[in-house]
Motif scaffolding. Structure first.
Motif, short mmCIF file in Angstrom:
data_model
loop_
_atom_site.label_atom_id
_atom_site.label_comp_id
_atom_site.label_asym_id
_atom_site.label_seq_id
_atom_site.Cartn_x
_atom_site.Cartn_y
_atom_site.Cartn_z
N LEU A 1 0.83 -1.18 0.02
CA LEU A 1 -0.09 -0.36 0.05
C LEU A 1 1.02 1.02 0.23
N ALA A 2 2.38 1.03 0.42
CA ALA A 2 2.73 2.38 0.92
C ALA A 2 3.23 2.46 -0.67
N PHE A 3 3.88 1.37 -1.52
CA PHE A 3 4.58 2.11 -2.53
C PHE A 3 3.24 2.39 -3.67
N ALA A 4 2.25 2.30 -3.68
CA ALA A 4 0.94 2.57 -4.19
C ALA A 4 0.64 4.11 -3.93
N LYS A 5 0.81 4.40 -2.64
CA LYS A 5 0.67 5.51 -2.51
C LYS A 5 1.32 6.82 -2.67
N LYS A 6 2.76 5.82 -2.96
CA LYS A 6 4.30 6.55 -3.18
C LYS A 6 3.92 7.01 -4.87
N GLN A 7 2.90 6.35 -5.99
CA GLN A 7 3.22 6.85 -6.72
C GLN A 7 2.30 7.51 -7.16
N ILE A 8 0.85 7.08 -6.42
CA ILE A 8 -0.06 8.74 -5.91
C ILE A 8 0.42 9.58 -5.59
N GLU A 9 1.67 9.65 -4.92
CA GLU A 9 2.28 11.45 -5.08
C GLU A 9 2.74 11.83 -6.02
N ASN A 10 3.43 10.86 -6.33
CA ASN A 10 4.37 10.93 -7.42
C ASN A 10 2.95 11.40 -8.51
N HIS A 11 2.01 10.94 -9.01
CA HIS A 11 1.09 11.59 -10.38
C HIS A 11 0.37 13.19 -9.65
N LYS A 12 0.34 12.84 -8.48
CA LYS A 12 -0.32 14.69 -7.45
C LYS A 12 1.05 15.66 -8.09
N GLU A 13 1.91 15.14 -8.05
CA GLU A 13 2.70 15.97 -8.28
C GLU A 13 3.24 16.61 -9.63
N PHE A 14 2.91 15.49 -10.45
CA PHE A 14 3.00 16.15 -11.96
C PHE A 14 1.04 15.54 -12.33
N GLN A 15 0.48 16.69 -12.31
CA GLN A 15 -1.04 16.55 -11.88
C GLN A 15 -1.12 16.17 -13.56
N ARG A 16 -2.03 15.36 -13.95
CA ARG A 16 -2.84 15.61 -15.49
C ARG A 16 -4.40 15.82 -15.62
N LEU A 17 -4.67 16.19 -14.80
CA LEU A 17 -6.16 16.66 -14.62
C LEU A 17 -6.79 16.74 -16.46
N HIS A 18 -6.08 16.98 -16.89
CA HIS A 18 -6.85 17.79 -18.21
C HIS A 18 -6.95 16.41 -19.19
N ASP A 19 -5.58 15.59 -18.67
CA ASP A 19 -5.26 15.15 -19.72
C ASP A 19 -5.10 13.78 -19.53
N PRO A 20 -5.88 12.79 -18.46
CA PRO A 20 -5.58 11.84 -17.55
C PRO A 20 -5.36 10.67 -18.27
N GLN A 21 -4.22 9.69 -18.06
CA GLN A 21 -3.45 8.59 -18.90
C GLN A 21 -3.77 6.67 -18.33
N ASP A 22 -3.86 7.13 -16.93
CA ASP A 22 -3.53 5.61 -16.21
C ASP A 22 -5.03 5.99 -15.16
N PHE A 23 -5.50 5.17 -14.77
CA PHE A 23 -6.24 4.34 -13.56
C PHE A 23 -6.69 5.88 -12.02
N ILE A 24 -4.03 6.06 -11.94
CA ILE A 24 -4.74 6.77 -10.78
C ILE A 24 -4.96 7.94 -11.16
N ASP A 25 -4.64 8.70 -12.37
CA ASP A 25 -4.83 9.84 -13.20
C ASP A 25 -6.27 10.03 -13.38
N PHE A 26 -6.88 9.16 -13.40
CA PHE A 26 -8.64 8.81 -13.73
C PHE A 26 -9.75 9.53 -11.92
N TYR A 27 -8.73 8.69 -11.62
CA TYR A 27 -9.39 8.58 -9.67
C TYR A 27 -8.53 10.29 -9.62
N LEU A 28 -7.59 9.84 -9.51
CA LEU A 28 -7.81 12.07 -8.90
C LEU A 28 -8.47 13.16 -9.40
N LEU A 29 -8.88 12.40 -10.77
CA LEU A 29 -9.99 13.78 -11.31
C LEU A 29 -11.08 13.19 -11.18
N GLN A 30 -11.45 12.30 -10.58
CA GLN A 30 -12.51 11.82 -9.70
C GLN A 30 -12.45 12.43 -8.12
#
Length: 490
Positions: free
Chosen positions: A239-268
């Protein structure tokens, strides 16, 4: 003094009698059954893979399995499973909330959540899987690239005996990595290898003796060292590994062009930030990512391992698949999932692998949300139910030769592929696997890619491969080696 001693002896005896009478009273509310401990002592050589099927022959298609004081109603055979999970789908919609499941999954994610959380997370998962291109050529290209990487890895063995299990697991895991994180990992990546090791630990804990003991004696087991302590530790690391990936996605947010599951979830999460009823949060996201890997890697990789074992064991089947592929596409034309309709025999072989070598010991348990009456049996509200999907795929009332590997189960007399409603390796009803389409695409593209590139043979001196599984919640084949002989010069 004598009176006190008599009292101290009589008290536990009376308590045991009361508990026994309470258990007898409870039994009246469930289908007839028996205590699992009363049967296990008879088993001398380990738990057989089809133990639920064997018990169903003695007890009937619907029976209660008592694990200590805990009742589990088992539904066996296609007609009983169809009546329960399809005809009464909404009555069997919940997952059990046992001590182990609550401790491990904390009512988060999709697989083991219930109610509002489950509805929101599952709906999001289904929609997002479609957005990520399942069923479209976008995701298929990613899978095809990973399949080609696997072909290159197999080629490195230069026709010598090798164990295909780890390369297969790495490739399937990387498909999920692209889906979840938007990137693949090199095999030598330390964190990636830790993730694969964790998935192996997860697969071994389900339905193990320590897990059963935890369900009954959780107040003691949670304080004892052992396999479950390791499991919970690995769970937190993953879970910590997954959360690290989430933090990386938040740092380079692509809310206007989501590319993967984490991007789409952060947008939601952003869209629902003002909704007080929203369950979209980072804890649920991390759990969903973990489930993508746990459910999406182990079963698909296991099915591919079985496919290569069976293809090698039955060279006539292998030859027929290769000739069908060459007859339709030659040796270089790209093959996509939609092309399965042009390859009826190949499609039948893949379905027969999934049927004859079902990847799980039985189906994932459900819980009734209200009192249910099926096939003359009453199942109370809140009962944990085990749908024995293995018994469906081996049901002698539905399959001509259920114990044999026989692709003709999915072919008409003139060789056309035929769908079967009894084919339920991905579950059915409201809790059917949301990754079914992804798994089907992977199996088709991986297997056709490998069989175009190689002919698989037994190593010199080896007469046969062991077709019995290692019995666990996931039914892996015993370790084996095969030879991948290149079919064309590379």
């Amino acid at each position: 003094m004598l009176g006190l001693r008599t009292f101290l002896i009589a008290l536990p005896v009376c308590l045991l009698i009361v508990l026994y009478l309470k258990w007898l009273w409870s039994c009246k509310h469930y289908p007839p059954g028996f205590s699992v401990f009363g049967e296990l002592w008879k088993i001398r050589t380990g738990l057989p893979q089809d133990f639920l099927i064997q018990w169903a022959k003695q007890k009937g298609k619907i029976f209660t399995l008592w694990i200590g004081p805990l009742p589990f109603v088992v539904i066996s055979g296609f007609q009983a499973v169809k009546e329960g999970l399809i005809n009464h789908a909404e009555d069997f919609v919940d997952r059990p909330e046992t001590p182990f499941i609550k401790a491990a999954f904390k009512k988060r994610g999709i697989m083991f959540s219930n109610g509002h959380t489950w509805k929101q997370q599952r709906r999001f998962g289904q929609v997002t899987m479609r957005k990520l291109g399942l069923g479209k050529k976008g995701m298929e290209h990613q899978i095809a690239e990973e399949a080609q990487q696997l072909v290159e890895t197999f080629a490195q063995a230069k026709g010598q005996p090798f164990d295909p299990s780890l390369p297969i697991t790495n490739s399937v895991c990387n498909v999920i990595s692209v889906l979840a994180f938007g990137q693949r990992f090199p095999i030598e990546d330390e964190n990636f290898q830790k993730l694969i090791e964790a998935l192996d630990i997860f697969s071994k804990v389900g339905s193990s003796i320590p897990q059963v003991a935890y369900e009954i004696f959780h107040w003691v087991m949670k304080h004892l060292p052992g396999p479950l302590t390791n499991f919970f530790s690995v769970l937190e690391v993953t879970l910590a590994f997954a959360k690290k990936q989430i933090e990386n996605h938040k740092e380079f947010q692509r809310l206007h062009d989501p590319q993967d599951f984490i991007d789409f979830y952060l947008l939601q999460m952003e869209k629902a930030k003002d909704d007080p009823n929203s369950t979209y949060n980072e804890d649920n996201l991390a759990q969903c990512v973990l489930e993508l890997f746990a459910a999406g890697t182990d079963t698909t990789a296991t099915s591919l391992q079985w496919a290569l074992l069976l293809i090698t064991t039955y060279p006539d089947v292998q030859d027929k698949v290769q000739k069908e592929i060459e007859g339709v596409f030659g040796s270089s034309c790209l093959i996509f999932y939609q092309d399965r309709k042009k390859l009826p025999y190949t499609n039948a072989v893949i379905h027969e692998v999934l049927r004859s070598k079902y990847a799980l010991l039985y189906g994932v348990a459900r819980t009734t949300v209200k009192d249910v009456d099926i096939l003359g049996f009453h199942i109370p509200k809140g009962t944990d139910v085990v749908p024995d999907m293995r018994s469906v795929l081996l049901d002698p009332e539905q399959w001509e030769k259920p114990e044999e590997f026989n692709p003709n189960h999915f072919l008409t007399e003139d060789g056309q592929f035929v769908t079967r409603e009894e084919f339920l390796p991905f579950g059915t009803g409201a809790r059917a696997c949301i990754g079914e389409q992804l798994a089907r695409i992977e199996l088709f593209i991986f297997l056709t890619s490998l069989l175009r590139a190689f002919t698989f043979q037994l190593p010199e001196g080896v007469k046969e491969l062991n077709q019995d599984p290692i019995v666990g919640f996931t039914m892996h084949p015993h370790p084996y080696k095969i030879c991948a002989i290149p079919r064309y010069s590379r």
